[in-house]
Design an enzyme around this catalytic site. Sequence first.
Site, mmCIF file in Angstrom:
data_model
loop_
_atom_site.group_PDB
_atom_site.id
_atom_site.type_symbol
_atom_site.label_atom_id
_atom_site.label_comp_id
_atom_site.label_asym_id
_atom_site.label_seq_id
_atom_site.Cartn_x
_atom_site.Cartn_y
_atom_site.Cartn_z
ATOM 1 N N LYS A 150 -15.189 3.834 -0.567
ATOM 2 C CA LYS A 150 -15.277 2.663 -1.436
ATOM 3 C C LYS A 150 -14.688 1.444 -0.750
ATOM 4 C CE LYS A 150 -11.005 3.739 -3.958
ATOM 5 N NZ LYS A 150 -10.230 2.589 -3.456
ATOM 6 N N LYS A 184 -6.063 5.154 -4.539
ATOM 7 C CA LYS A 184 -6.093 4.346 -3.320
ATOM 8 C C LYS A 184 -6.180 2.861 -3.680
ATOM 9 C CE LYS A 184 -6.339 8.014 -0.645
ATOM 10 N NZ LYS A 184 -5.486 8.874 -1.470
ATOM 11 N N ASP A 185 -5.827 2.031 -2.703
ATOM 12 C CA ASP A 185 -5.815 0.584 -2.875
ATOM 13 C C ASP A 185 -7.153 0.021 -3.314
ATOM 14 O OD1 ASP A 185 -3.302 0.658 -1.934
ATOM 15 O OD2 ASP A 185 -3.597 -0.766 -0.315
ATOM 16 N N LYS A 186 -7.080 -1.153 -3.928
ATOM 17 C CA LYS A 186 -8.301 -1.905 -4.187
ATOM 18 C C LYS A 186 -8.720 -2.663 -2.929
ATOM 19 C CE LYS A 186 -10.511 -5.597 -6.721
ATOM 20 N NZ LYS A 186 -10.498 -6.523 -7.854
ATOM 21 N N THR A 198 0.856 -1.162 0.000
ATOM 22 C CA THR A 198 0.000 0.000 0.000
ATOM 23 C C THR A 198 0.891 1.210 0.000
ATOM 24 O OG1 THR A 198 -1.647 -1.175 1.267
ATOM 25 C CG2 THR A 198 -1.771 1.218 1.291
#
Length: 650
Positions: free
Chosen positions: A253, A282-284, A47
């Site tokens: 999200k 941003k990260d999944k 991350t």
Amino acid sequence: METVEMNSVSLKRPRSEDDVANADEIKRQKISEKSKTGNDSGQSVETVTDQPDKSLLEDTKNEIIPNEESEEQEDEELEDSDEDGDPESFADMMKHGLTESDVGITKFVSSHKGFSGILKERYSDFVVHEIGKDGRVSHLDDFSVPVDDEDPSEETFTVLSDEDKQRLEELQLLKNKETSVAIEVIEDTKEKRTVIHQAVKSLFPGLETKTEDRDGKKYIIAYHAAGKKALANPRKHSWPKSRGSYCHFVLYKENKDTMDAINVLSKFLRVKPNIFSYMGTKDKRAITVQEIAVLRITAQRLAHLNKCLMNFKLGNFSYKNHPLKLGELQGNHFTVVLRNITGTDGQIEQAMHSLREIGFINYYGMQRFGTTAVPTYQIGRAILQNNWNEVMDLILKPRPGAEKGYLVKCREEWAKTKDPAAALKKLPVKRCVEGQLLRGLLKYGMKNIISAFGIIPRNNRLMYIHSYQSYVWNNMVSKRIEEYGLRAVPGDLTLKGATAVHIEEGDVDNYTIHDVVMPLPGFDVIYPKHKIGEAYKEMLVADNLDINNMRHKIRDYSLSGAYRKIIIRPQNVNWEVVAYDDPRIPLFTTDLDKLEGKPLPVLPTDGKFRALKMEFSLPPSTYATMAIREVLKMDTSIKNQTQLNTTWLR
């Protein structure tokens, strides 16, 4: 370029002799091809906060480089489909992947004894809140819509039938030869006609409307106002002058990366994605909260999406006169749960105190380099060497490891025939990097690889050379710490404003390790005046590169370089050890939980498992998992974890 990560990683210490003796009792988990490639090849857990280094050029976002394949471009049906044949175990396939030592990640700064834990057992165990340039942490805590007399009524969103919406969308996107769409007004009143006019214009930017009488009936006729350009440029004259042109909102999200989320929002709003702006991706595999701005879309329309979108929530709406710019953030605040930890309370306290007081080595994390047998830095090195045949070969040749079946078949065809057309036929997903390069070779021919490679989007191409820069930086920082430890020494570099200067003998006591920076190689940086400066030159010479000539004949691939702190000390570090019995229950409440009034999880005082809940803030361009690596004292690579018989959970 999107975030691609593994489902979860059990970060375990090497097994003892007793563990090895019992290894035969442990059945290796077999997983389907879908699981092997689930998040685009099941990549690393890295991350990264969102601001790229200056050397990564102005448009490079949060890089995670899978097998040359962009997750946002994947065909979802293909991605979800299982492949034929018996799958290898993931652990066997990842024997060909990278370990941390392969990319120069070898040192720790703390003295505590490491322990194991599971990172991202659930995506909700990893929460990221963006920190804006004003230092404010983004939170979703308000669904209300600003009151505006100019907004259309709620009926605007329901007055059109699904069939009408389908026809209007096809007209808007110029998908057929029709020049207009006629909508019959069933209940003919002026108010009803007004609502239909508003609905068409607000829901389908670029379309104009007029009323016509046909055979005694009233019709609303929708037509294109300004051709194709109208879709990309929302109608200016319909926006009140007193209202800011941009609607800013907080996007919450779950399990989606930022670009995927924006593509979904664009699809539902029927607008181009480029009218959205943001400060960082941003990260999944996480829950993330960040600010987004969109040009001339009302808060009312955005709020309406909360009724029909899965894994997204939009709120905290406001109108402003400016968009957001990539890199304008101060960083990100992380809330992380490491489950099933083995460390004693003393070990955990020592580890977390060290993280807060000393920090961690600011390595570029594993996702920067890919996870297959062809590391991305090797492709970057070949680009810098101007060795285009090798670039082509590295991207297209067969490789061991975890890959989608159609990619394997494409590579095999390429190795057998060297025919771009034949290899492309094996590749149903044409927008991956392999497909783009093959299309380029088909268009420009095998003797013009440079132009063929240029078909790949610029950001993706630049990722390769940035990966090489990161590879050099990691190796040099490990050498620097091994040679001189955690203190500033004469010849080190530090920043005075934006300018790097050498630390002189007489000033060395005025600096600590937290002031020291190291350069990413380029034509506009200086190097340390001690052994590490020479080590840079030696490493590049070994790679057939000249450190004094980092300009490339193709301007895009010229590296100016940048400076990066070697130690990062996180801010706002807090932690807590909690007990739990059920690995499926969340261990803290999210912004959405609070808005929906969900109570805090009730945890046992003496559960079967223990978890470490940790919070910290990081500046841009730093990797959260490098901080977690320092706490656990573990290699975070997929290869290492699978070889230690780790458990992969969804």
